[in-house]
Design a protein around this motif. Structure first.
Motif, short mmCIF file in Angstrom:
data_model
loop_
_atom_site.label_atom_id
_atom_site.label_comp_id
_atom_site.label_asym_id
_atom_site.label_seq_id
_atom_site.Cartn_x
_atom_site.Cartn_y
_atom_site.Cartn_z
N ILE A 182 22.29 45.39 2.20
CA ILE A 182 22.12 46.71 2.84
C ILE A 182 23.33 47.59 2.53
N GLU A 239 18.02 46.97 -3.38
CA GLU A 239 16.63 46.71 -2.99
C GLU A 239 16.16 45.51 -3.81
N LEU A 281 8.68 46.76 4.25
CA LEU A 281 9.24 45.44 3.95
C LEU A 281 10.35 45.54 2.90
N GLY A 282 10.95 46.72 2.79
CA GLY A 282 12.12 46.87 1.92
C GLY A 282 13.25 46.01 2.46
N THR A 283 14.25 45.76 1.61
CA THR A 283 15.32 44.83 2.00
C THR A 283 16.00 45.23 3.31
N THR A 284 16.35 46.51 3.43
CA THR A 284 17.04 46.95 4.64
C THR A 284 16.20 46.72 5.88
N PHE A 336 13.68 44.76 6.27
CA PHE A 336 13.37 43.34 6.46
C PHE A 336 14.52 42.64 7.17
N VAL A 337 15.74 42.90 6.69
CA VAL A 337 16.91 42.25 7.29
C VAL A 337 17.12 42.76 8.73
N MET A 338 16.87 44.04 8.95
CA MET A 338 17.11 44.60 10.28
C MET A 338 15.97 44.29 11.26
N GLY A 339 14.95 43.59 10.81
CA GLY A 339 13.96 43.13 11.79
C GLY A 339 12.49 43.23 11.45
N SER A 378 10.96 41.57 9.38
CA SER A 378 10.47 40.20 9.19
C SER A 378 9.64 39.79 10.41
N GLN A 397 5.80 41.07 10.78
CA GLN A 397 4.73 40.56 9.93
C GLN A 397 3.56 40.03 10.74
N PRO A 445 6.38 48.21 0.18
CA PRO A 445 7.76 48.23 -0.30
C PRO A 445 8.50 49.41 0.32
N CYS A 446 9.79 49.45 0.13
CA CYS A 446 10.67 50.45 0.77
C CYS A 446 10.04 51.84 0.90
N ALA A 466 16.68 51.25 11.13
CA ALA A 466 15.65 50.38 10.57
C ALA A 466 15.40 49.23 11.57
N PRO A 467 14.27 48.56 11.55
CA PRO A 467 13.15 48.74 10.63
C PRO A 467 12.26 49.95 10.97
#
Lengths: 484, 86
Positions: free
Chosen positions: A369, A374, B10-13, B15-18, B20, B23, B43-44, B57-58
């Protein structure tokens, strides 16, 4: 999974991102000092606590943990910038991997048996009669419990026909399988590090997010910045953590500054082969059972609380051990970093000179992040060594035993028994096997500290269900393990 | 009636911030609302890159409404509002 989706997880991860971001810009110390003010600026809404000042004080404490420093040692007058400087100056991470945020403990009452207002003041009074310690008395027609006399035997809880008596739990105490965390006389949770096995269960259990891992992220970023060759070793559980391919994750990790990326599943294949050999030798010598040895939480349990089972534990080293050995051999001057689903591996790393640092999955996520990477749009990068399907499945409960089973000859008697999660009960079970020398449920006992396996570690990001699917699917792409 | 479109980032940021944890909406929403609501992981969405607002986020989009710091409960009540039940 670590409390995912709740507010404390969000807060912990946000702070990690801010610490990393502070490091990547100039003037790290001052940036870190401002984190509580950036997160709770003047006049902002107060989401959780009584006032903005308390919120900032708690964010400061959490930031101290993110810098890899014990919150307990904070004297409250030292500035965050000073702690940031300390993090920059230290040459190795702290010994104890966990720290408790005392200010968050205040919201949690000590564990005790308590009569709720559901008490009907019945005539039979089974609670009064069942208590062997004289702790129950009737005041104004209702039962009350004298905490000084109560031994917590729970008899009154069981006999009350209205279910009016409850045991108030302290989640961290309740989750700890070895009684290593407890509230002290001031009501603050304290970890007894002589007893603690670093299983991480208290980290996941505390609804206030009071138990923190001390992060080594600054130490790793420093190594990368100094231009050293820094190598990432990814635990098999990582493949279930983000919506991307293993090869994309490989690329993403390299983008953060790592030179090489190893799959620890590669080492898992060596573990399987050695463990299968060890198992056959032991069984042929007449042993009744053997236990696995790859879970760091279990290994620490054996060392600290379950010495009697030591003769039954496989002598095989962990997948991380073999992977780190290969990495250091191939790159002798390198710094190695293990990406871990749980805090227990921090302890294992301390005991292994080939593993320099441990970063957990949450911290890796925070790194992505902060660097705006990404993962799902990264290109694929193939791994140098291809791990087997079975090595990749080490992260799932039952996966280790399954791998060993695949290597057995047909005439070998093999029956796996899974200890799927360490608890007071399963530890009693293991003690029984050690004492009697017999386990009627199987001859290979696979022990995982977390229920579900490594994909349920305290620092995981993804939900158990999705992580399981992803890890299994990735496993299916690999070849079966063979003896050659 | 027009279908409600729910997009879970479901972009990385996110997803990591919650996200996940969001789903489960892919299973629970169709079970509850049938064809009235369409929910997908995407995706993002690019929302985190505006002023680098990763801390909110999320993100989830319910039609064109953005749900910040999304939780299962927040998304479900956004759907209920759209359906006019609240």
């Amino acid at each position: 999974m670590s409390n995912s989706g709740n507010q404390t997880t969000h807060l912990k991860r946000e702070i990690l991102v801010r610490i990393i971001k502070a490091y990547l810009k100039d003037n790290f110390e001052e940036n870190v000092r401002q984190i509580p003010y950036d997160m709770r600026p003047k006049g902002c809404e107060v989401p959780f606590r009584c006032c903005v000042y308390k919120e900032r004080a708690i964010i400061k404490d959490r930031t101290i943990a993110g810098l890899g420093i014990s919150i307990e040692d904070d004297d409250e007058k030292t500035l965050l910038s000073t702690y940031a400087q300390k993090a920059l100056e230290r040459t190795e991470p702290d010994k104890n991997a966990l720290t408790v945020l005392e200010a968050a403990c205040k919201g949690c009452v000590p564990s005790r048996v308590f009569v709720t207002n559901l008490c009907q003041g019945c005539v039979a009074r089974p609670c009064l009669n069942s208590c062997n310690f004289g702790a129950v008395s009737i005041v104004d027609g209702k039962s009350i419990i004298d905490g000084a006399k109560c031994k917590g035997c729970m008899k009154c809880v069981k006999v009350c026909p209205y279910s009016a008596i409850v045991k108030i739990k302290v989640p961290c105490e309740d989750s700890c399988p070895v009684g290593a965390i407890a509230k002290d006389e001031n009501g603050y949770a304290k970890i007894d590090f002589d007893e603690c096995i670093n299983c991480g269960k208290c980290v996941s259990a505390c609804p206030f997010g009071a138990v923190h891992e001390k992060s080594q992220i600054i130490d790793v970023l420093k190594e990368i910045k100094s231009g050293k060759k820094v190598i990432a070793m990814m635990a098999p559980a990582i493949m279930g953590q983000l919506p991307c391919t293993a090869e994309q994750l490989h690329t993403a990790i390299k983008k953060t500054g790592f030179s090489e990326v190893y799959e620890v599943a590669q080492g898992a294949d060596i573990t399987t082969k050695n463990e299968a050999k060890d198992f056959v030798e032991r069984m042929e010598a007449g042993a009744e059972f053997m236990t696995t040895s790859c879970c760091a939480g279990y290994n620490e349990l054996v060392a600290k609380h379950l010495q009697e089972i030591k003769p039954y534990v496989s002598d095989t080293k962990t997948p991380l051990y073999y992977t780190a050995e290969i990495a250091k051999k191939e790159h002798p001057e390198s710094v190695t970093v293990f990406f871990s689903p749980c805090v227990a591996k921090k302890k294992e790393a301390q005991l292994n000179p080939n593993v320099d640092y441990v970063i957990n999955f949450e911290e890796l996520g925070a790194l992505f992040i902060a660097m705006k990477i990404e993962v799902s749009t990264c290109e694929d990068t193939a791994f140098n060594a291809e791990a087997s399907k079975h090595g990749r499945n080490f992260a799932l409960s039952g996966g280790v035993a399954k791998s060993v089973e695949v290597l057995m000859d047909e005439d070998m008697i093999f029956k796996a028994h899974a200890i799927n999660g360490l608890s007071k009960e399963t530890i009693r079970e293991l003690k029984k096997y050690a004492k009697t020398g017999v386990c009627e449920l199987g001859n290979l006992i696979e022990v995982m500290a977390c229920e579900g396996g490594c994909i349920a570690g305290n620092a995981t990001i993804n939900s158990l269900k999705t992580a399981f699917k992803q890890v299994s699917a990735y496993g299916e792409k690999g070849k079966p393990i063979t003896n050659d | 009636m027009e279908k409600i479109n729910v997009k879970v980032c479901l972009g990385t940021t996110c997803f990591v911030m919650g996200s996940s944890n969001l789903q489960e909406l892919m299973d629970t929403v169709p079970a509850k609302y049938g064809d009235a609501v369409d929910v997908i992981g995407v995706p993002c969405l690019g929302l985190c890159s505006i002023d680098w607002e990763f801390s909110r986020a999320p993100y989830v989009k319910v039609d064109n409404d953005v749900v910040y710091e999304a939780t299962v409960e927040k998304v479900l009540s956004a759907i209920e509002r759209k359906l006019g039940n609240e």
